[in-house]
Motif scaffolding. Sequence first.
Motif, PDB file in Angstrom:
ATOM      1  N   MET A 132      55.142  49.470  79.279  1.00 49.90           N
ATOM      2  CA  MET A 132      55.880  48.337  79.797  1.00 49.90           C
ATOM      3  C   MET A 132      55.975  47.275  78.702  1.00 49.90           C
ATOM      4  O   MET A 132      55.011  46.987  78.024  1.00 49.90           O
ATOM      5  CB  MET A 132      55.172  47.768  81.018  1.00 49.90           C
ATOM      6  CG  MET A 132      55.861  46.541  81.536  1.00 49.90           C
ATOM      7  SD  MET A 132      54.894  45.529  82.679  1.00 49.90           S
ATOM      8  CE  MET A 132      53.455  45.159  81.755  1.00 49.90           C
ATOM      9  N   SER A 133      57.146  46.727  78.553  1.00 45.02           N
ATOM     10  CA  SER A 133      57.321  45.657  77.572  1.00 45.02           C
ATOM     11  C   SER A 133      57.936  44.441  78.246  1.00 45.02           C
ATOM     12  O   SER A 133      58.607  44.555  79.267  1.00 45.02           O
ATOM     13  CB  SER A 133      58.219  46.127  76.422  1.00 45.02           C
ATOM     14  OG  SER A 133      59.548  46.292  76.881  1.00 45.02           O
ATOM     15  N   THR A 169      62.117  42.851  81.222  1.00 44.37           N
ATOM     16  CA  THR A 169      61.067  43.866  81.280  1.00 44.37           C
ATOM     17  C   THR A 169      61.682  45.165  81.778  1.00 44.37           C
ATOM     18  O   THR A 169      62.785  45.162  82.338  1.00 44.37           O
ATOM     19  CB  THR A 169      59.894  43.428  82.180  1.00 44.37           C
ATOM     20  OG1 THR A 169      58.888  44.438  82.168  1.00 44.37           O
ATOM     21  CG2 THR A 169      60.326  43.156  83.598  1.00 44.37           C
ATOM     22  N   ASP A 170      60.982  46.254  81.592  1.00 42.15           N
ATOM     23  CA  ASP A 170      61.473  47.550  82.054  1.00 42.15           C
ATOM     24  C   ASP A 170      60.775  48.010  83.334  1.00 42.15           C
ATOM     25  O   ASP A 170      60.894  49.151  83.730  1.00 42.15           O
ATOM     26  CB  ASP A 170      61.320  48.603  80.954  1.00 42.15           C
ATOM     27  CG  ASP A 170      59.885  48.745  80.465  1.00 42.15           C
ATOM     28  OD1 ASP A 170      58.993  48.035  80.961  1.00 42.15           O
ATOM     29  OD2 ASP A 170      59.662  49.575  79.561  1.00 42.15           O
ATOM     30  N   ASP A 171      60.071  47.089  83.998  1.00 43.98           N
ATOM     31  CA  ASP A 171      59.272  47.420  85.177  1.00 43.98           C
ATOM     32  C   ASP A 171      59.633  46.472  86.321  1.00 43.98           C
ATOM     33  O   ASP A 171      59.368  45.267  86.235  1.00 43.98           O
ATOM     34  CB  ASP A 171      57.793  47.295  84.803  1.00 43.98           C
ATOM     35  CG  ASP A 171      56.846  47.662  85.919  1.00 43.98           C
ATOM     36  OD1 ASP A 171      56.977  47.107  87.035  1.00 43.98           O
ATOM     37  OD2 ASP A 171      55.945  48.467  85.672  1.00 43.98           O
ATOM     38  N   LYS A 228      56.666  44.462  87.811  1.00 42.18           N
ATOM     39  CA  LYS A 228      56.235  43.395  86.897  1.00 42.18           C
ATOM     40  C   LYS A 228      57.237  42.236  86.957  1.00 42.18           C
ATOM     41  O   LYS A 228      56.840  41.068  86.997  1.00 42.18           O
ATOM     42  CB  LYS A 228      56.109  43.927  85.465  1.00 42.18           C
ATOM     43  CG  LYS A 228      55.687  42.874  84.464  1.00 42.18           C
ATOM     44  CD  LYS A 228      54.286  42.367  84.757  1.00 42.18           C
ATOM     45  CE  LYS A 228      53.797  41.433  83.686  1.00 42.18           C
ATOM     46  NZ  LYS A 228      52.486  40.871  83.966  1.00 42.18           N
ATOM     47  N   ALA A 229      58.515  42.548  86.970  1.00 41.44           N
ATOM     48  CA  ALA A 229      59.545  41.505  87.053  1.00 41.44           C
ATOM     49  C   ALA A 229      59.391  40.701  88.342  1.00 41.44           C
ATOM     50  O   ALA A 229      59.458  39.470  88.329  1.00 41.44           O
ATOM     51  CB  ALA A 229      60.934  42.135  86.971  1.00 41.44           C
ATOM     52  N   VAL A 251      64.918  39.651  84.536  1.00 42.38           N
ATOM     53  CA  VAL A 251      65.792  40.826  84.634  1.00 42.38           C
ATOM     54  C   VAL A 251      65.012  42.084  84.297  1.00 42.38           C
ATOM     55  O   VAL A 251      64.190  42.097  83.381  1.00 42.38           O
ATOM     56  CB  VAL A 251      67.028  40.696  83.705  1.00 42.38           C
ATOM     57  CG1 VAL A 251      66.649  40.651  82.253  1.00 42.38           C
ATOM     58  CG2 VAL A 251      68.045  41.791  83.971  1.00 42.38           C
ATOM     59  N   THR A 252      65.235  43.104  85.103  1.00 48.00           N
ATOM     60  CA  THR A 252      64.665  44.424  84.840  1.00 48.00           C
ATOM     61  C   THR A 252      65.739  45.233  84.138  1.00 48.00           C
ATOM     62  O   THR A 252      66.853  45.368  84.650  1.00 48.00           O
ATOM     63  CB  THR A 252      64.257  45.121  86.147  1.00 48.00           C
ATOM     64  OG1 THR A 252      63.471  44.223  86.929  1.00 48.00           O
ATOM     65  CG2 THR A 252      63.473  46.380  85.870  1.00 48.00           C
TER      66      THR A 252
END
Length: 138
Positions: free
Chosen positions: A1-2, A89-91, A94-95, A135-136
């Motif tokens: 995850m970033s 983020t790509d999650d 998490k977002a 934003v994801t």
Amino acid sequence: MSIHLIPYLMMPGNGQEVVRFYEQALDAKVLALQTYGEMPQNPDSPLPAQLNDYVGHAHLKIGESELMLSDSTDESNQAGNRVTICIATDDVEKAKKLFHALQQGGQVNHPFEKTFFSPGFGTVTDKFGVTFQIVTEG
């Protein structure tokens, strides 16, 4: 995850001019540019035709950095509130967690939800008056 932060500019209708200027002045590379006319429209509240050429979203690469921008479709856009911070983020979870944490004592401007461009997006102004777009990606 970033997670990475991206400045996001809200322009008053001159977004395409801004993109062209940054291409020349900053050697920016346009990664994406979509006008409101190219975006899916809500049949219950279509945008006025004069907004079709406004930038709905642009994503630029400047050196190792990124910059995003769009044209505002309302009168609330004025000097002083044109810069927000996009947290990408790509999650989705998490977002969502970031969104809910930032809304504590703040104000939700756009609820966190799935959109045509993101599996999870929302906008919130925190209790210090800083506006974030969460934003994801993907």
